[in-house]
Scaffold this active site. Structure first.
Site, short mmCIF file in Angstrom:
data_model
loop_
_atom_site.label_atom_id
_atom_site.label_comp_id
_atom_site.label_asym_id
_atom_site.label_seq_id
_atom_site.Cartn_x
_atom_site.Cartn_y
_atom_site.Cartn_z
N HIS A 91 0.82 -1.21 0.00
CA HIS A 91 0.00 0.00 0.00
C HIS A 91 0.86 1.27 0.00
O HIS A 91 0.65 2.19 -0.81
CB HIS A 91 -0.91 0.03 1.24
CG HIS A 91 -1.73 -1.18 1.46
ND1 HIS A 91 -2.90 -1.43 0.77
CD2 HIS A 91 -1.58 -2.21 2.33
CE1 HIS A 91 -3.43 -2.56 1.21
NE2 HIS A 91 -2.66 -3.05 2.15
N ASP A 92 1.80 1.33 0.94
CA ASP A 92 2.55 2.57 1.16
C ASP A 92 3.56 2.88 0.06
O ASP A 92 3.69 4.04 -0.35
CB ASP A 92 3.22 2.53 2.53
CG ASP A 92 2.21 2.44 3.66
OD1 ASP A 92 1.04 2.80 3.43
OD2 ASP A 92 2.57 2.02 4.77
#
Length: 303
Positions: free
Chosen positions: A226-227
């Site tokens: 995600h990041d």
């Protein structure tokens, strides 16, 4: 090549491994200059020491400032318990005395319109900075957020953990780009990418161990980065498309607290990541993380 992007990373590094991957990606990106790191949510001192350790493994001395531990929402902190457990001697890692909120507001006030803030944890520090300094929203060049799930019947972790902070942030005048679960879940990190990362020196070895620990925690052999994807929306925007401007509303209660909806509006200051070049993004994540590890090895050889 001169630094094109001056960045502060606000992170809850240590739980989900994707925060460490995002940090490594920034450190392996020649067009990015990481000015500092702020930590949020739970034991932020431990998180700060872990962030400092990952910077050192990449051969870089990054100032790290620990921030707020408790969410404004009052919700109990989710703490798996493995944070930092694979890293010996973390208590010896130095962190800055200046707390995260003072650091954030000071840095952007000294360089208004020049610094991008990437927030990949609950938004507690960002909301507190807005409350501490009314000029913060205008001093930040742009805020890049991993959070929310748009068009989905669930609340994403970062927004659910501190829905009150998320409300403050989205009611502000910050210019914001949001990368939600509906986008990030289109990319998975599996064994082939892990093998590339693991070969990238001490940094790669540390990331490999933390990734395997995270996989074991969930009894899986893959994870969603995600990041790192959120970081790439700043560094490689051509790999994404973005919505028109609009407003983000935070609602829901209980386990659904933090549910996010987006409404297009010409007066809104937020936009969503709409589409993603999944193959190119996956390749960028691997290559930039490997670059962070091999840069350190190259520097050691030169010395």
């Amino acid at each position: 090549m001169g630094a094109l992007h001056h960045i502060i990373l606000d992170t809850d590094i240590g739980s989900d491994v994707d925060d460490a991957l995002a940090l490594a990606l920034i450190l392996g990106s020649p067009e990015a200059r990481l000015l500092g790191i702020t930590t949020v949510y739970g034991d932020t001192l431990l998180r700060a020491r872990l962030a400092r350790r990952f910077g050192k493994l990449a051969g870089q001395e990054i100032p790290v400032h620990h921030g707020l531990e408790q969410p404004m929402s009052g919700r109990e902190v989710w703490w798996p318990g493995h944070e930092g457990s694979l890293h010996d001697g973390l208590e010896n890692e130095p962190v800055e005395e200046e707390d995260a909120i003072r650091y954030l507001t000071r840095q952007v006030s000294e360089r208004p319109g020049e610094i991008d803030v990437i927030a990949i944890g609950p938004l507690t520090n960002i909301a507190a900075a807005l409350e501490s300094d009314p000029a913060f929203a205008h001093n930040v060049r742009h805020l890049w957020i991993m959070g929310g799930g748009f068009g989905m019947d669930e609340a994403e972790h970062n927004f659910r953990s501190d829905d009150q902070a998320a409300k403050i942030v989205f009611q502000s005048e910050l210019n914001i780009t949001v990368t939600g679960l509906e986008v990030t879940r289109k990319v998975e990190m599996r064994r082939d990418q892990l093998a590339l990362i693991a070969a990238a020196g001490p940094l790669g070895q540390a990331l490999d161990a933390d990734i395997r620990q995270w996989w074991a925690f969930w009894n899986e052999e893959w994870n969603v980065p995600h990041d790192p994807i959120t970081v790439l929306t700043l560094l490689r925007p051509e790999l994404f498309t973005f919505s028109e401007s609009g407003t983000v509303m935070i609602g829901g209660e209980g386990e659904f607290a933090g549910q996010s909806t987006f409404t297009p509006s010409p007066t809104g200051t937020a936009r969503l990541v709409a589409t993603i070049d999944t193959e190119a993004v996956a390749d960028e994540i691997s290559s930039r993380i490997v670059n962070a590890g091999t840069l350190q090895l190259h520097d050691a050889d030169v010395q």
